[in-house]
Each structure stands twice: as C-alpha cells, then as structure tokens.
Scaffold this motif. Structure first.
Motif, mmCIF file in Angstrom:
data_model
loop_
_atom_site.group_PDB
_atom_site.id
_atom_site.type_symbol
_atom_site.label_atom_id
_atom_site.label_comp_id
_atom_site.label_asym_id
_atom_site.label_seq_id
_atom_site.Cartn_x
_atom_site.Cartn_y
_atom_site.Cartn_z
ATOM 1 N N ASP A 211 -5.658 -7.336 -54.514
ATOM 2 C CA ASP A 211 -5.665 -8.784 -54.301
ATOM 3 C C ASP A 211 -4.527 -9.215 -53.394
ATOM 4 O O ASP A 211 -4.686 -10.064 -52.510
ATOM 5 N N LEU A 212 -3.357 -8.648 -53.613
ATOM 6 C CA LEU A 212 -2.159 -9.027 -52.870
ATOM 7 C C LEU A 212 -2.212 -8.541 -51.422
ATOM 8 O O LEU A 212 -2.001 -9.316 -50.476
ATOM 9 N N ALA A 213 -2.506 -7.250 -51.243
ATOM 10 C CA ALA A 213 -2.602 -6.704 -49.888
ATOM 11 C C ALA A 213 -3.774 -7.320 -49.132
ATOM 12 O O ALA A 213 -3.699 -7.556 -47.912
ATOM 13 N N GLY A 214 -4.858 -7.589 -49.854
ATOM 14 C CA GLY A 214 -6.011 -8.213 -49.215
ATOM 15 C C GLY A 214 -5.695 -9.603 -48.706
ATOM 16 O O GLY A 214 -6.125 -9.998 -47.609
ATOM 17 N N PHE A 215 -4.923 -10.369 -49.479
ATOM 18 C CA PHE A 215 -4.530 -11.713 -49.044
ATOM 19 C C PHE A 215 -3.610 -11.620 -47.831
ATOM 20 O O PHE A 215 -3.738 -12.383 -46.870
ATOM 21 N N ALA A 216 -2.681 -10.662 -47.861
ATOM 22 C CA ALA A 216 -1.805 -10.463 -46.710
ATOM 23 C C ALA A 216 -2.625 -10.134 -45.463
ATOM 24 O O ALA A 216 -2.380 -10.676 -44.369
ATOM 25 N N ALA A 217 -3.620 -9.258 -45.596
ATOM 26 C CA ALA A 217 -4.469 -8.904 -44.458
ATOM 27 C C ALA A 217 -5.238 -10.119 -43.950
ATOM 28 O O ALA A 217 -5.459 -10.270 -42.744
ATOM 29 N N ALA A 218 -5.646 -10.998 -44.867
ATOM 30 C CA ALA A 218 -6.423 -12.174 -44.486
ATOM 31 C C ALA A 218 -5.620 -13.153 -43.648
ATOM 32 O O ALA A 218 -6.179 -13.856 -42.791
ATOM 33 N N ILE A 219 -4.295 -13.202 -43.870
ATOM 34 C CA ILE A 219 -3.491 -14.214 -43.182
ATOM 35 C C ILE A 219 -2.599 -13.655 -42.085
ATOM 36 O O ILE A 219 -2.169 -14.398 -41.204
ATOM 37 N N LEU A 220 -2.319 -12.374 -42.097
ATOM 38 C CA LEU A 220 -1.514 -11.766 -41.035
ATOM 39 C C LEU A 220 -2.252 -11.867 -39.706
ATOM 40 O O LEU A 220 -3.419 -11.453 -39.603
ATOM 41 N N LEU A 221 -1.588 -12.408 -38.695
ATOM 42 C CA LEU A 221 -2.190 -12.530 -37.361
ATOM 43 C C LEU A 221 -3.549 -13.228 -37.439
ATOM 44 O O LEU A 221 -4.453 -12.948 -36.664
ATOM 45 N N ARG A 222 -3.696 -14.081 -38.428
ATOM 46 C CA ARG A 222 -4.945 -14.811 -38.730
ATOM 47 C C ARG A 222 -6.098 -13.869 -39.099
ATOM 48 O O ARG A 222 -7.266 -14.209 -38.953
#
Length: 376
Positions: free
Chosen positions: A114-125
């Motif tokens: 959940d955490l890494a997935g959210f980071a991937a979703a918002i990093l560099l859009r």
C-alpha cells in the motif's frame, strides 16, 4: 519442496493490463520480467523483517539482469502507513534519480504494498509499480487491483490513489517463512472470496485449509483462485463504484475494530479484524432475517477451527469498547454515502450483496448485543 507449475492470471484492463504470476519460485523471475518492462532502475521498497529474509537475493537477481537497485527499508507494521514514511520513501527514490520509465518494486506484505504503491502513484505523477507480496493476505488481496494508501488518525486507508501494478509476483514459497499468526490472518481473506460469491470454493476451503497452510499444491490453488476472483471484480468495477464494494465483506466491522485498538498489531492484525468482521456480517445478516442462522454459525465455526477470532470479545482490551464508538468509526468508512452506512451483507454463504442505507439503530442494537457477550 520443489518448484510447482506456475499459473499466470491476466487482468485485462486495456493498455494497463497486467499479469499475476502465482506459484513457487515466482520471485526468481523478478529480474527478467522487470528488465523486460524496459526499466533501468528499480526502487526496491521493503520492511526490516522482509529485508533480512529476501532483499539480498532479489537485489542480486535484479542486478544480474542489468538493473540498478535503490533500496528503501521501512519499519515493519501498520504504523508505517503514514505521511512520514511516505515522504521518506519519496525522498529516497527521488534522491536515487528514478525516472518515469523506471519501476518501484514493493517487496513485502500489505503495508509495504500500500505504501510503496502510493509512492509510485505520486512520484513524477506516476511511475510503474511491481508488487511482490510476501504474505498470504497481500498475495490474495492487497497486491491485486490497484488500491494504494496510508492511514490517518481519522481512519484506515483514507488517503491514497488507484494505481494498478504492471506485474504481480505471488511467490507462494515465500509464505514458508511466514509466522503462523500472519498465515491465519491472510487465510481470512481467502475464505472471504468463497463467502462473497463462491459457495463451492468455501466448501473446498473447509476441507483443505490445513494443506493450504502446509504449502502444497492446495496453497497455489487457493492463491490463484482468490486472485482470479478479485481480478474479475476489479475488471468490472475498477474504482469501487459498484460491485467492487463486495470485496469489503467483513471490512466495515473489521476496520472499526482496528481503529478501536489504534491499529496496534500486537492486539489485532488486519486479517484477524476481517475474520471477526466476516462472522459479524453473517450474524448481522441473520439478525436482519436475510441469512439462515445455520450459515452464520458455519462461517464462525470454520474460522474458529482455523484459529481465527470471531467475536469482539476475542480482541484484547475489548471490555473498553462501546457500541457508540464502533458506530462512530464506521461513519468514517469509505463506503459511506450521503452520511448513510453501507454494509456488505449476505443471504447465505456465497450470496453476498451491497446493502445501502442500513439503519444505525439496527447496527447499534446488534453491536450492543455482541458486546454483551463479552462476559458470557
């Protein structure tokens, strides 16, 4: 045990379609499969426990396929699903100069996913995500479907994004190192799929849960069937505007209990909360005259035989809970619409449905009755 034949389940979402690879040894293909995605750098996000067990060999495999690895390790446990840890991951991956063509690899349980997935979703859009779930719960539930997020003081998973993975590697051999408590907790989500819409699968689980725990081909079958069931629902309703809410069977009650213990995993882990929630959902359905009492009793009996909790009183410190507090926690549920509570209820095993506008007084009376069982 030797490697078993892997099964690949396709999640057909058009240009965002992806594969779920299920079976022993799936993680050993991480390097080859991620290199095939065209990535140059992998942001490997894991927790301290999983890092000690698996991170070195996964990193070595990635590097053997020409990939640069930037590893980020977070503390294990639900408390890591926070703004603070999200910021730390984003900062580390930006510092590693990940680009949009690169990949975040979530190696861990549901918290890491959940955490890494959210980071991937918002990093560099938005950059690509590969889920490598290491718990039964994550393999059959949180790694599939694109839900990502963190918790806040106001509730669980209330801040997040839908961000589908590009690949899921569900290596069932990784579950060999899983503590028994975590294995049981994950099993609650396996049973849930049968209770939602597949009475035959639930009946099969009743007869084969020991083999699922032992790690034979039954484990692979249980994980694959659960993934197929979830994928089918996600394809029909990717953003939980209709049928996907069925996947939350047991979760409205369960999330309220998790909030009541302040997400203290020593007292209650997510799968245990779901197990109690499943039993409560069937008992509540029975109380409303929707579901035969025998079905509610059968659900609780099976979960109890596995060693899962099925009553509110099974939660340490439950004597401090009140129906009013639990009801207030349910008011923060993401399925609430126009202030009205939505529950997933059942007309029987394998016959769940979305029930909107449930009368709060009915819920309060049910919770009062359940809490009164604390001393019985």
């Amino acid at each position: 045990m030797g490697p078993s034949r892997q099964e690949i389940i396709r999640v057909p979402l058009g240009e965002r379609a992806y594969d779920i690879v299920v079976g022993r040894g799936a993680i050993e293909e991480a390097g080859a499969r991620i290199a095939a995605l065209g990535a140059r750098t992998v942001g490997l996000v894991t927790d301290g426990t999983v890092a000690d067990l698996h991170a070195a060999r996964v990193s070595a495999d990635l590097e053997a396929h020409g990939l640069r690895v930037a590893a980020v390790v977070v503390p294990p446990g639900e408390a890591s699903k926070s703004f603070g840890q999200l910021e730390a991951i984003c900062d580390a991956l930006l510092g590693a100069k990940l680009e949009r063509g690169d990949v975040v690899l979530a190696l861990g349980g549901g918290v890491v996913g959940d955490l890494a997935g959210f980071a991937a979703a918002i990093l560099l859009r938005g950059i690509r995500l590969v889920q490598a779930p290491t718990t039964l719960l994550a393999q059959v539930d949180s790694s599939v479907g694109g839900k990502t997020g963190i918790n806040t003081a106001r509730g669980k998973n209330l801040v997040g994004a839908f961000h589908q993975p590009s690949l899921v590697l569900a290596d069932t051999a990784l579950l060999d190192t899983l503590p028994e408590r975590e294995m049981k907790a994950g099993y609650a989500e396996v049973a849930k799929y049968g209770l939602i819409g597949d009475a035959g699968f639930f009946r099969w689980c009743e007869g084969h849960w020991r083999e699922i725990f032992a790690g034979g081909p039954e484990r692979d079958r249980a994980v694959a069937q659960s993934c197929r069931a979830k994928a089918a629902v996600v394809v029909r309703d990717e953003r939980e505007e209709g049928d996907r809410a069925l996947l939350n069977l047991g979760h409205t009650f369960g999330h309220a209990l998790e909030r009541a213990v302040a997400y203290d995993g020593a007292r209650l882990v997510h799968g245990e909360a779901v197990a109690i929630g499943l039993a409560l959902a069937f008992r509540f359905s029975s109380r409303l005259g929707l579901c035969p009492r025998e079905d509610a009793e059968r659900v609780a009996a099976h979960l109890d035989s596995v060693g899962l909790p099925t009553r509110i009183r099974d939660v340490p410190g439950a004597e401090a809970f009140s129906a009013a507090d639990l009801l207030a926690a349910m008011g923060q549920d993401k399925k609430v619409k126009a202030g009205e509570l939505t529950f997933i209820l059942a007309r029987g095993i394998g016959r769940s449905f979305v029930a909107r506008g449930i009368d709060r007084t009915e819920v309060q009376a049910f919770l009062d009755a359940e809490l009164a069982r604390r001393s019985s």
